[in-house]
Design an enzyme around this catalytic site. Structure first.
Site, PDB file in Angstrom:
ATOM      1  N   ILE A 173      44.878  75.300  42.901  1.00 20.94           N
ATOM      2  CA  ILE A 173      45.250  73.912  42.489  1.00 20.94           C
ATOM      3  C   ILE A 173      46.478  73.791  42.823  1.00 20.94           C
ATOM      4  O   ILE A 173      47.142  72.449  43.083  1.00 20.94           O
ATOM      5  CB  ILE A 173      45.171  73.468  40.959  1.00 20.94           C
ATOM      6  CG1 ILE A 173      45.950  74.425  39.988  1.00 20.94           C
ATOM      7  CG2 ILE A 173      43.719  73.368  40.620  1.00 20.94           C
ATOM      8  CD1 ILE A 173      46.044  74.169  38.693  1.00 20.94           C
ATOM      9  N   GLY A 188      48.300  75.459  46.128  1.00 23.68           N
ATOM     10  CA  GLY A 188      48.657  76.255  47.142  1.00 23.68           C
ATOM     11  C   GLY A 188      48.273  77.901  47.029  1.00 23.68           C
ATOM     12  O   GLY A 188      49.228  78.594  47.795  1.00 23.68           O
ATOM     13  N   SER A 189      47.687  78.279  46.071  1.00 18.13           N
ATOM     14  CA  SER A 189      47.603  79.565  46.004  1.00 18.13           C
ATOM     15  C   SER A 189      47.155  80.536  46.909  1.00 18.13           C
ATOM     16  O   SER A 189      47.441  81.645  47.083  1.00 18.13           O
ATOM     17  CB  SER A 189      47.059  80.054  44.415  1.00 18.13           C
ATOM     18  OG  SER A 189      45.625  79.522  44.351  1.00 18.13           O
ATOM     19  N   SER A 192      50.699  79.214  34.716  1.00 26.75           N
ATOM     20  CA  SER A 192      51.643  79.540  35.937  1.00 26.75           C
ATOM     21  C   SER A 192      51.442  80.917  36.408  1.00 26.75           C
ATOM     22  O   SER A 192      52.049  81.694  36.810  1.00 26.75           O
ATOM     23  CB  SER A 192      52.793  79.412  35.545  1.00 26.75           C
ATOM     24  OG  SER A 192      53.060  78.020  35.356  1.00 26.75           O
ATOM     25  N   GLY A 197      56.097  82.899  37.365  1.00 28.58           N
ATOM     26  CA  GLY A 197      55.295  81.577  37.653  1.00 28.58           C
ATOM     27  C   GLY A 197      56.107  80.495  37.745  1.00 28.58           C
ATOM     28  O   GLY A 197      57.206  80.227  37.136  1.00 28.58           O
ATOM     29  N   VAL A 198      55.827  79.465  38.487  1.00 31.61           N
ATOM     30  CA  VAL A 198      56.470  78.285  38.700  1.00 31.61           C
ATOM     31  C   VAL A 198      55.743  77.077  38.333  1.00 31.61           C
ATOM     32  O   VAL A 198      56.215  75.812  38.355  1.00 31.61           O
ATOM     33  CB  VAL A 198      56.883  78.285  40.299  1.00 31.61           C
ATOM     34  CG1 VAL A 198      57.900  79.417  40.609  1.00 31.61           C
ATOM     35  CG2 VAL A 198      55.836  78.088  41.278  1.00 31.61           C
ATOM     36  N   GLU A 207      54.750  75.440  35.624  1.00 37.33           N
ATOM     37  CA  GLU A 207      54.818  74.409  34.301  1.00 37.33           C
ATOM     38  C   GLU A 207      56.245  74.188  33.908  1.00 37.33           C
ATOM     39  O   GLU A 207      56.600  72.889  33.459  1.00 37.33           O
ATOM     40  CB  GLU A 207      54.128  75.398  33.255  1.00 37.33           C
ATOM     41  CG  GLU A 207      52.536  75.310  33.582  1.00 37.33           C
ATOM     42  CD  GLU A 207      51.905  76.348  32.497  1.00 37.33           C
ATOM     43  OE1 GLU A 207      52.271  77.590  32.740  1.00 37.33           O
ATOM     44  OE2 GLU A 207      51.376  75.891  31.320  1.00 37.33           O
TER      45      GLU A 207
END
Ligand SMILES: Cc1cc2nc3c(=O)[nH]c(=O)nc-3n(C[C@H](O)[C@H](O)[C@H](O)COP(=O)(O)OP(=O)(O)OC[C@H]3O[C@@H](n4cnc5c(N)ncnc54)[C@H](O)[C@@H]3O)c2cc1C
Lengths: 753, 286
Positions: A483, A485-486, A524, A709-710, A712
């Site tokens: 969702i 760009g992973s 995240s 993680g970025v 949230e």
């Protein structure tokens, strides 16, 4: 922003995403795009009342309508008990509640609550059948807010609800649980304070606002197995939850992920899937169900409406001496608001010795809340970061300095228990303090605000498989819906490990029967946890490739090094073997080269964000214009900086909408008045300035590339940042969201009296 | 639901006569959402955009003749119209978005009869007149009398709007339109205000027309403010006076888009701003 950085070839670069072309040309297939031969279309019949007993449902007339092939009601589904609960990745799920949210049994608990579903050969026939179903309701008094639900003699939603952590007497309360964090000596702490500020805040329910409505196609066979296509944030979760609601084994269902048009947490649960599977089983044909935007608003998402009180004391140097918070969050029709994380996050950026945090999870006659980007934290930060700003004001201390004076760092204990490992909060504060934005002058009616926020980030379970194709390219298979760009991030980490070009890697998201179990794309966690599985699988593959080279050369594997996509002999005794050569000859050296890895990821890197906002207020109309916005966030390491920036900007954009205009509006019958994007006002592009980003990189030592993680934390500070800026511009503290023009004009007019 | 696309006025009239419940449309930017929401289910829809007379705009003598189905995009990109009616043009350019403006029409905006329609106050201050096709021929009705309440017009079954007539403005005259929305676009006016001001050579207001939207079931003229302006030079006190007059003129409601108090207050603010803007344009500085 960083200390020393290792040299990487792919990590930290900005390749074009592998799924990009399909998405911009329209070839990518989303939830509603699938059509199967013989497929029926469905309609869900929903309650028009916020609270009512279902006296009777008569489907006999509807069944006679031409083209109607199947109708299901609550009684068609198994009765499931509360005990049947499990941790589904994003907190504990009570399957009894979930099943009754999917379809009501004897009681409807919110307007939009499903009561029946129909599958027919055309949507016209399905809609006619929906009108022909006769449902008798006995309407009941209802509660929409925490105030109404917690009031004495409030109408009760569930006759078996107890207040967990407080009482065991059933059916007398709408409070599902009480959270408590306590430490130090509160009275002593406030006694040491030179300034104490106490304020009360309210926030409204807001929706995740994803563009793609929920959609599913289910094809149930005579063998009692079903194939389900849908867009979700986790198809394994869809499989488990759908099976639970149906009383099936998860292995009876195969879920094939579609591309997802946004989720923001809202697609970490199920709504339509069991209905579609059951309708398909009854009709013996595939069934498609697609929500309208209206249904998305009325019956999916949103996040909680809240009432929050915060009291903070500080000494004249700005050191926080004590803090107290009281939080009540609406859960919607079933328990499980994010008040827990709200309590965990509200004061967490700061070292506070004396504190009391108390939270209440409150059921209301509104749609069951669903995760929304850092669930529970943004409203909490709106309250606490506004109070801190006021303290800085009163003490005459720069608001960044006030935060620096109290900021947590490695070794500090968070109010909710754990000790911090290496975190980058201070670095985000310094990044904003040093940013040219912080020093630019402001004009009349303009104001500047800052705010910070914390989010845990998640670990959880992920699987990955890496296959080397016969041409030396690689397929990276994961179970994490992409969702944000992973896919690109997975390919970059794999490229780095395998030493091959990022475009020679195909990252794919596989169905529930083609890759190992994987938790939701949420918290995240994907670049961190699924990324770990990918790196581990790649390292196994590199081991295999080296082993094959050793075999070809007739040497021990210890003499082989893997460098830049090729096997090299440590002493140079053999000319290098490229990945293409090894792949091409794999049949002779042991067969296909493939490896899998699975993790239950530990060592999550926590996230902090500090944001700076300039506004201009039209004091006559109450219109707020966001003039400039800068956000600094600790990413650990940005694998693909563009997508990190996108996440940072996306969180801010949603936060600004939440701050200024978004809200669920109900009429006097408890019916939502604004279930569409015209009157549920998310920001349009021209409402926002370019949101400047500063990626801070304090690597997470527990991830091979330092990832935190970025996704949230970026939504945690904006409401307070905007509120603080409005206060700077107008001298008025707005404590109720949204800070709409109506509310601002009212606040400014009250001033004149 | 049937769809028909006549190419002459007579053909359209014939179709409308065939079914009492038939409904005309132009851009369908109001009609389609209404059908989708289940609020309208016309058995026959008659597309007016194929009739040349309805999609044409021109100046005849001293009068602009604007086909009822001319799109907002066509209107707002006409440089001559923008010189004569900068306010009406900017009102058309506010509707929805580029996509919506390529479909939306003045006729639709007027005949949808929303109290919040953006172009209606601007048409009213310019004294626009509607030409209506009737079974006998045509009749002329001032735009201010066409909408008679939310969703209803003075048009009889079978009638439809052919074109709008607007006299070119006299010297030292200009119009302006302002609306308030919580966002910057893609929104419905919470309140709107249009003004047309004619200045005398010495700069005093010779005459003016002011119309306000979304504060009553139909667009209202603010006679009291118009009277207050006559013969005076615009200054802050005068602007405050007309703001008060505008605030007191309406009978706004509280709904999901704003409270009655807010509407009453902001319509005053917009009225003084829009009068000042029109006067400034009329004085020669556009
Ligand atoms: C996303 C979106 C944004 C919008 N934003 C705005 C906005 O900012 N401001 C605003 O004012 N409106 C807005 N609207 C509403 C709409 O676009 C306007 O009212 C537009 O001018 C309607 O024109 P139309 O030609 O599309 O009307 P239609 O939908 O074709 O017709 C509207 C009504 O008028 C009748 N009608 C149309 N033409 C005639 C005729 N010649 N004679 C008799 N009756 C007729 C139809 O029968 C129907 O009842 C918006 C709509 C959408 C979907």
């Amino acid at each position: 922003m960083t200390t020393t950085q290792p040299e990487y070839k792919w990590v930290g670069t900005r390749p074009v995403r592998h799924d990009g072309l399909d998405k911009v040309t329209g070839r990518a297939r989303y939830g509603a795009d699938l059509a199967l031969p013989g497929m029926l279309v469905g309609v869900v019949v929903r309650s028009p009342h916020p609270h009512a007993n279902i006296v009777s449902i008569d489907t006999s007339r509807a069944e006679l309508i031409d083209g109607v092939k199947a109708i299901v009601v609550g009684a068609d589904f198994p009765v499931i008990g509360h005990d049947d609960s499990a941790d589904a990745g994003e907190g504990v799920v009570d399957y009894r509640d979930l099943s009754r949210n999917v379809i009501a049994r004897d009681k409807v608990l919110y307007e939009g609550h499903p009561v029946a579903a129909i599958a027919a050969t055309s949507s016209t026939a399905a809609r006619m059948a929906a009108e022909a179903i006769e449902i008798q309701y006995e309407t009941l008094p209802y509660v929409l807010t925490v105030d109404e639900a917690m009031a004495e003699n409030a109408p009760i939603l569930h006759d078996d609800l107890i207040t967990k952590g407080v009482s065991t007497s059933m059916g007398e309360t709408n409070i599902a649980s009480r959270e408590l964090h306590e430490g130090g000596d509160l009275d002593a702490g406030f006694a040491q304070a030179d300034v104490v500020v106490e304020r009360e805040f309210t926030t409204k329910a807001v929706h995740q606002g994803y563009i793609e409505p929920h959609a599913v196609v289910a094809d149930t066979g005579e063998d009692g197995r079903s194939v389900v296509w849908c867009s979700s944030q986790g198809h394994f979760l869809v499989r488990t939850q759908t099976a639970k609601v149906l009383g099936w084994e998860p292995s009876q269902i195969k879920v094939i992920p579609a591309e997802i048009g946004g989720g923001f947490g809202g697609k970490t649960t199920i709504y339509l899937e069991p209905l579609a599977v059951m309708l398909s089983a009854k009709a013996g044909r595939p069934v498609k169900l697609v929500m309208s935007r209206d249904e998305v608003f009325r019956a999916s998402g949103p996040t909680s409406a809240t009432r929050i009180r915060v009291k903070i004391g500080a000494d004249k140097d700005g050191k926080i001496t004590a803090a107290q918070a009281w939080l009540a969050y609406t859960a919607g029709a079933f328990k499980g608001s994010p008040v827990g994380p709200g309590c965990d996050c509200i004061l967490t950026p700061y070292v506070i010795e004396n504190f009391l945090i108390e939270g209440y999870d409150v059921v209301t006659n509104t749609a069951k809340v669903t995760a929304y980007r850092a669930p529970g934290a943004p409203m909490a930060a709106f309250a606490s970061e506004t109070v801190l700003d006021e303290i800085a004001d009163e003490l005459g201390i720069d608001p960044i300095d006030l935060r620096l004076r109290n900021a947590v760092k490695e070794g500090a204990r968070a109010v909710y228990g754990p000790k911090f490992r290496r975190v980058g909060f201070i670095e985000t504060l310094e990044a904003i303090k040093d940013h040219p934005h912080y020093k630019t002058p402001l004009g009349p009616n303009q104001g500047r605000g800052i705010a910070s926020g914390f989010w845990f980030n998640g670990g959880l379970e992920s699987s990955a498989t890496v296959n080397i194709n016969e041409d030396g390219t690689a397929v990276v298979v994961t179970g994490s819906p992409d969702i944000g760009g992973s896919r690109a991030a997975m390919a970059q980490m794999a490229a780095e490990e395998l030493g091959i070009d990022v475009y020679r890697i195909r990252p794919v998201v596989a169905d529930t029967e083609s890759v190992g179990f994987t938790d939701v794309t949420g918290g995240s966690r994907v670049t961190f946890a699924t990324g770990m599985a990918v790196v581990e699988a790649c390292r196994k593959v590199v081991g295999l490739l080296s082993e094959r080279a050793a075999k070809v050369w007739g040497v021990d594997q210890s003499e082989v090094e893997w460098v830049d996509g090729q096997a090299q002999h440590v002493l140079g005794a053999h000319s290098p073997l490229t990945i293409e050569e090894i792949a091409d000859g794999a049949a002779d050296t042991g067969g296909p080269v493939t490896a899998s890895a699975a993790v239950n990821a530990r060592g999550v890197g926590m996230a902090f964000s500090t944001q700076l906002c300039d506004v201009e207020v039209d004091t006559e109309t109450g219109a707020v214009k966001i003039l400039r916005y800068t956000t600094a966030q600790d990413a650990g390491r940005a694998i693909h900086p563009s997508y990190v920036e996108g996440q940072m900007q996306g969180g801010v954009a949603q936060g600004i909408g939440w701050a200024l205009n978004e809200e669920y509006i109900y009429n006097n019958d408890g019916v939502m008045e604004n279930p569409g994007f015209l009157d549920y006002r998310i920001p349009v592009a021209s409402d926002l300035p370019m949101i400047d980003t500063v990626i801070v990189e304090v690597p997470n030592p527990n991830h091979p590339y330092g990832v935190r993680g970025v996704g949230e934390v970026g939504i945690v500070p904006p409401m307070a940042a905007v509120a603080n800026a409005i206060s700077d511009a107008t001298g008025k503290r707005i404590t109720d969201l949204p800070m709409s023009p109506t509310r601002i004009v009212k606040a400014l007019m009250d001033n004149e009296d | 639901m049937k769809y028909a696309a006549p190419v002459t006025v007579e053909e359209a009239q014939h179709l409308l006569a065939s079914d009492e419940e038939a409904q005309v449309f132009a851009g369908a930017t109001d009609l389609i959402p209404q059908i989708r929401a289940g609020r309208k289910q016309p058995p026959l829809t008659v597309d007016l955009k194929r009739i040349p007379r309805l999609v044409n705009m021109r100046v005849e003598g001293n009068t602009w003749v604007i086909g009822a189905a001319v799109s907002a995009a066509q209107l707002s990109s006409n440089p001559d119209l923008a010189v004569d009616f900068p306010g009406m043009t900017e009102a058309a350019a506010l509707i929805g978005s580029d996509q919506i403006q390529s479909r939306a029409t003045l006729g639709g905006n007027l005949c949808n009869a929303s109290p919040a329609a953006d172009t209606v106050p601007a048409m009213i201050v310019n004294g626009a007149v509607g030409v209506i096709a009737t079974s006998e021929g045509t009749r002329m009705v001032p735009v201010s009398d066409i909408a008679i309440g939310p969703g209803s017009t003075c048009l009889a079954p079978g009638e439809f709007l052919l074109e709008l007539l607007v006299e070119r403005p006299p010297l030292r005259t200009a119009d302006a339109y302002l609306r308030f929305i919580p966002r910057t676009e893609m929104d419905i006016a919470v309140v709107g205000a249009a003004a047309r001001v004619t200045l005398a050579e010495d700069g005093v207001v010779e005459s003016s027309r002011i119309a306000i939207g979304a504060v009553a079931p139909t667009v209202l003229r603010v006679d009291e403010a118009e009277a207050a302006l006559a013969g005076r030079v615009i200054d802050d006190d005068l602007l405050d006076e007309i703001a008060t007059a505008a605030s007191e003129r309406g009978s706004p409601i509280t709904d999901k888009r704003g409270t009655a108090d807010f509407r009453r207050h902001v319509v005053g603010v917009l009225t003084k701003r829009v009068v000042a803007a029109a006067a400034q344009r009329a004085g020669g500085s556009q």
